[in-house]
Scaffold this active site. Structure first.
Site, mmCIF file in Angstrom:
data_model
loop_
_atom_site.group_PDB
_atom_site.id
_atom_site.type_symbol
_atom_site.label_atom_id
_atom_site.label_comp_id
_atom_site.label_asym_id
_atom_site.label_seq_id
_atom_site.Cartn_x
_atom_site.Cartn_y
_atom_site.Cartn_z
ATOM 1 C CG ASP A 1 3.500 1.486 9.503
ATOM 2 O OD1 ASP A 1 3.139 2.348 10.314
ATOM 3 O OD2 ASP A 1 3.733 1.743 8.302
ATOM 4 C CE LYS B 1 -1.654 1.508 4.125
ATOM 5 N NZ LYS B 1 -1.326 2.909 4.483
ATOM 6 C CG ASN B 2 2.323 2.661 3.566
ATOM 7 O OD1 ASN B 2 1.154 2.996 3.312
ATOM 8 N ND2 ASN B 2 2.740 2.417 4.790
ATOM 9 C CB CYS C 1 -3.717 11.196 12.188
ATOM 10 S SG CYS C 1 -3.429 9.476 11.918
ATOM 11 N NE ARG D 1 0.924 10.657 10.316
ATOM 12 C CZ ARG D 1 0.384 9.656 9.614
ATOM 13 N NH1 ARG D 1 -0.724 9.099 10.023
ATOM 14 N NH2 ARG D 1 0.948 9.213 8.510
ATOM 15 N NE ARG E 1 -6.850 4.191 5.957
ATOM 16 C CZ ARG E 1 -5.946 4.631 6.816
ATOM 17 N NH1 ARG E 1 -6.228 4.753 8.071
ATOM 18 N NH2 ARG E 1 -4.755 4.986 6.399
HETATM 19 C C1 EPZ Z 1 4.509 6.864 6.320
HETATM 20 O O1 EPZ Z 1 3.788 7.974 6.831
HETATM 21 C C2 EPZ Z 1 3.543 5.715 6.226
HETATM 22 N N1 EPZ Z 1 2.426 6.096 5.354
HETATM 23 C C3 EPZ Z 1 3.034 5.355 7.607
HETATM 24 O O2 EPZ Z 1 2.240 4.193 7.445
HETATM 25 C C4 EPZ Z 1 4.222 5.021 8.508
HETATM 26 O O3 EPZ Z 1 3.750 4.795 9.827
HETATM 27 C C5 EPZ Z 1 5.198 6.197 8.527
HETATM 28 O O4 EPZ Z 1 5.601 6.517 7.171
HETATM 29 C C6 EPZ Z 1 6.471 5.896 9.308
HETATM 30 O O5 EPZ Z 1 7.112 4.790 8.791
HETATM 31 C C7 EPZ Z 1 2.544 5.961 4.039
HETATM 32 O O6 EPZ Z 1 3.585 5.604 3.513
HETATM 33 C C8 EPZ Z 1 1.353 6.249 3.220
HETATM 34 P P1 EPZ Z 1 6.653 10.147 8.335
HETATM 35 P P2 EPZ Z 1 4.443 9.427 6.793
HETATM 36 O O7 EPZ Z 1 6.581 11.471 7.675
HETATM 37 O O8 EPZ Z 1 5.387 9.513 5.669
HETATM 38 C C9 EPZ Z 1 7.244 13.360 11.782
HETATM 39 C C10 EPZ Z 1 0.433 2.726 7.973
HETATM 40 O O9 EPZ Z 1 -0.077 2.182 8.981
HETATM 41 N N2 EPZ Z 1 7.033 14.369 10.721
HETATM 42 O O10 EPZ Z 1 7.765 9.245 7.937
HETATM 43 O O11 EPZ Z 1 3.357 10.401 6.867
HETATM 44 C C11 EPZ Z 1 6.012 12.522 12.041
HETATM 45 O O12 EPZ Z 1 5.139 13.184 12.934
HETATM 46 C C12 EPZ Z 1 1.018 4.080 8.106
HETATM 47 O O13 EPZ Z 1 0.455 2.212 6.856
HETATM 48 C C13 EPZ Z 1 7.243 15.702 11.015
HETATM 49 O O14 EPZ Z 1 7.606 16.071 12.151
HETATM 50 O O15 EPZ Z 1 5.268 9.412 8.143
HETATM 51 C C14 EPZ Z 1 6.634 11.275 12.617
HETATM 52 O O16 EPZ Z 1 6.974 11.485 13.968
HETATM 53 C C15 EPZ Z 1 0.365 5.071 8.927
HETATM 54 N N3 EPZ Z 1 7.047 16.625 10.034
HETATM 55 C C16 EPZ Z 1 7.900 11.112 11.811
HETATM 56 O O17 EPZ Z 1 8.179 12.418 11.288
HETATM 57 C C17 EPZ Z 1 6.687 16.253 8.761
HETATM 58 O O18 EPZ Z 1 6.561 17.138 7.910
HETATM 59 C C18 EPZ Z 1 7.844 10.123 10.668
HETATM 60 O O19 EPZ Z 1 6.672 10.355 9.900
HETATM 61 C C19 EPZ Z 1 6.470 14.911 8.490
HETATM 62 C C20 EPZ Z 1 6.655 13.977 9.490
#
Ligand code: EPZ
Length: 419
Positions: free
Chosen positions: A306, A22-23, A115, A120, A398
């Site tokens: 995840d 998915k991701n 979320c 997020r 999802r």
């Molecule tokens: C991706 O989300 C995945 N989603 C998530 O999968 C997964 O949990 C996550 O990466 C971490 O591995 C998809 O790929 C669609 P991040 P993403 O930006 O990219 C902080 C699932 O269950 N951050 O890597 O949105 C954030 O708060 C899910 O399939 C900022 O501070 O996650 C977190 O602490 C849900 N500022 C960390 O970085 C930003 O601008 C990592 O989040 C962006 C993120």
């Protein structure tokens, strides 16, 4: 709204075929907006999040055709504004920002709200876009990006909780059509980022270093159509690996990349289960006497956030004290209160969960709150006495293709009930 009834206590054995990721599929589908030419993406899982992404692409003006696991997208002429009604349903909609900015030099997308798994923000995405020369404003709930020209530059996208996956994807996509060279330091190294980079390179992009913390993108004038097959879903695979450990005599995951599961496999082995890997399969065998674990979620190649909820479900019934630290989304413990209602002994201390293994869990009506928390509840139901009723199943749909059918084929007894 469907619910799932899990009749606990049934042993699992046999083979399960893992679906496309998915991701990976979500940003790859978004990336098809970067070209006017047709792109054909295969091994796309049949999930509601994918349907939302296809709706967004259609709304933006792309023609989208889907036949079983293959999607053809042709984005001859596109708009630069994504509709709130669809975007709000899925946070990953933000990954159309990069392609729209790259191709149209303009993007208007609803700002994702809060979320259940925690805050997020998208500040790191914006930092990257601004480094490429875009200006951004937040107005009426939308992020508006615009640029006369995008210019390659050096940036660091690491945030306080580590690198950002979709942020790296977004900036990488926009930078493919920028003038000059972009260097992303502190990049996410997840296999899904590498899959996207491979697809973009097939479209004519010049990306090096994906899979490391430093990605270099040499901008090109335009991208062309390409074909790509999405990598297997390592989180779906990890979930069945845990199910097999919990309830399996022997469960074989087919069509996986074992190297993407290395950290999960290490932990499952450390807990005493036998795990065997081959080129594209992983086999796990149950164990009557598992050991407790200490684990910390980390960016890839560390243990994935995840998979944290599913591991929590496994450790609930592992005698001894296990400790989980969640460092990526420190509040991602929505499953804990529901597992406790099934008899689990878990206490939370900040971002740490202390799990005292119990001899038995008992089935109860429980509420799914997010995708992985829901999967954990189904897993807990497999090992509980009696029936576990998992409500709000749309969360599971999802991200897990036919989870009830796949588990039933392994010997579980799960019913899906229309409410
Ligand atoms: C991706 O989300 C995945 N989603 C998530 O999968 C997964 O949990 C996550 O990466 C971490 O591995 C998809 O790929 C669609 P991040 P993403 O930006 O990219 C902080 C699932 O269950 N951050 O890597 O949105 C954030 O708060 C899910 O399939 C900022 O501070 O996650 C977190 O602490 C849900 N500022 C960390 O970085 C930003 O601008 C990592 O989040 C962006 C993120």
């Amino acid at each position: 709204m469907d619910k799932i009834l899990v009749h606990g206590g049934h042993k699992l054995s046999g083979n399960v075929r893992i679906s496309g990721s998915k991701n990976s599929a979500l940003p790859i589908l978004a990336a098809t907006l970067l070209t006017k030419e047709p792109c054909v993406i295969s091994n796309v899982p049949d999930l509601s999040d994918i349907h939302f992404m296809l709706q967004i692409l259609s709304h933006l003006g792309a023609s989208v055709e889907r036949a079983s696991g293959t999607v053809r997208v042709e984005a001859v002429k596109i708009k630069s504004e994504a509709p709130y009604d669809i975007v709000r349903k899925m946070r990953a909609s933000v990954c159309v920002l990069g392609p729209l900015l790259g191709r149209k030099k303009k993007a208007i997308v609803s700002l994702p709200g809060g979320c259940v798994i925690g805050d997020r923000p998208i500040d790191l995405h914006i930092r990257g876009f601004e480094a490429l020369g875009a200006t951004s404003v937040i107005e009426h709930g939308n992020v508006k990006l615009s640029a006369r020209t995008l210019r390659g530059s050096e940036m660091n996208l690491r945030g306080k909780n580590g690198p950002t996956v979709l942020g790296t994807d977004n900036v990488m996509m926009a930078a493919t059509l920028a003038k000059g060279v972009t260097v992303i330091e502190g990049a996410a190294a997840e296999p899904e980022v590498v899959d996207l980079a491979n697809f973009l390179n097939k479209m004519g992009a010049k990306i090096e270093g994906a899979g490391t913390r430093r990605i270099t993108i040499e901008g090109v004038k335009e991208l062309h159509g390409a074909e790509h097959s999405v990598i297997p879903d390592r989180i779906e695979a990890g979930t069945y690996l845990v199910a097999g450990a919990m309830m399996g005599t022997e469960v074989k995951l087919q069509r996986v990349k074992p190297e993407h599961l290395a950290s999960v496999i290490t932990h499952v082995r450390e807990s005493g289960y036998e795990v065997e890997t081959a080129a594209s399969s992983v086999t796990v065998r149950g164990n009557g006497n598992p050991k407790p674990l200490r684990l910390t979620t980390e960016p890839y190649p560390g243990f994935p956030t995840d998979m944290q909820a599913q591991m929590c479900a496994l450790l609930c019934r592992t005698i001894g004290i296990s400790v989980i630290s969640e460092t990526i989304f420190p509040q991602r413990y929505m499953h804990v209160s529901e597992l406790k209602r099934m008899g689990a002994d878990i206490s939370l201390d900040g971002h740490t969960a202390i799990i005292k293994g119990v001899k038995k869990l008992s089935g109860a009506p429980v509420m799914a709150s997010d995708l992985r928390a829901s999967a954990a509840l189904v897993l807990a139901g497999l090992q509980a006495d009696g029936v576990t009723e998992v409500n709000r199943v749309y969360h599971i749909d999802r991200g897990y293709e036919s989870i009830d059918e796949k588990l039933n084929a392994l010997g579980a007894r799960i019913e899906r009930v229309k409410v």
